[in-house]
Design an enzyme around this catalytic site. Structure first.
Site, PDB file in Angstrom:
ATOM      1  N   ARG A  24       0.832  -1.212   0.000  1.00  0.00           N
ATOM      2  CA  ARG A  24       0.000   0.000   0.000  1.00  0.00           C
ATOM      3  C   ARG A  24       0.862   1.256   0.000  1.00  0.00           C
ATOM      4  NH1 ARG A  24      -3.506  -0.534   5.086  1.00  0.00           N
ATOM      5  NH2 ARG A  24      -1.525  -1.377   5.776  1.00  0.00           N
ATOM      6  N   ASN A  42      -5.980  -2.803   2.131  1.00  0.00           N
ATOM      7  CA  ASN A  42      -5.955  -4.258   2.215  1.00  0.00           C
ATOM      8  C   ASN A  42      -7.385  -4.759   2.306  1.00  0.00           C
ATOM      9  OD1 ASN A  42      -3.156  -4.495   2.251  1.00  0.00           O
ATOM     10  ND2 ASN A  42      -3.024  -4.528   4.471  1.00  0.00           N
TER      11      ASN A  42
END
Length: 99
Positions: A24, A42
């Site tokens: 990320r 996520n």
């Protein structure tokens, strides 16, 4: 910011070893480098998903990055892109990591 191609938006989901490897953070960094806005998070089933918006050529660069590069320790098995469309204006002001 639009350029000659205009703006586009795309949703994405990346599978493989993409959680616990700073995926990320690297996605956010790459998107910001490309001047894109959107988000990344996520999922509960082990993937990373998000949305990217900006000049079409830059969004395509991020798509390629999500398919082939990712974070240094990631192992991408699949990157899916959906809801690809032209947009008149950006719907986000920056690129965020969502929890």
């Amino acid at each position: 910011m639009a350029g000659s191609e205009g703006l586009m938006s795309v949703d994405y989901e990346v599978s493989g070893r993409v959680q616990g490897v700073f995926f990320r953070k690297y996605t956010q960094s790459e998107a910001k480098r490309l001047g894109l806005v959107g988000w990344v998070r996520n999922t509960s089933h082990g993937t990373v998903q998000g949305q990217a918006q900006g000049p079409a050529a830059r969004v395509r660069e991020l798509q390629e990055w999500l398919r082939k590069i990712g974070s240094p320790q990631s192992r991408i098995s699949r990157a899916e892109f959906t809801n690809e469309k032209e947009i008149a204006a950006l719907e986000h002001t920056d690129f965020q990591i969502r929890k």
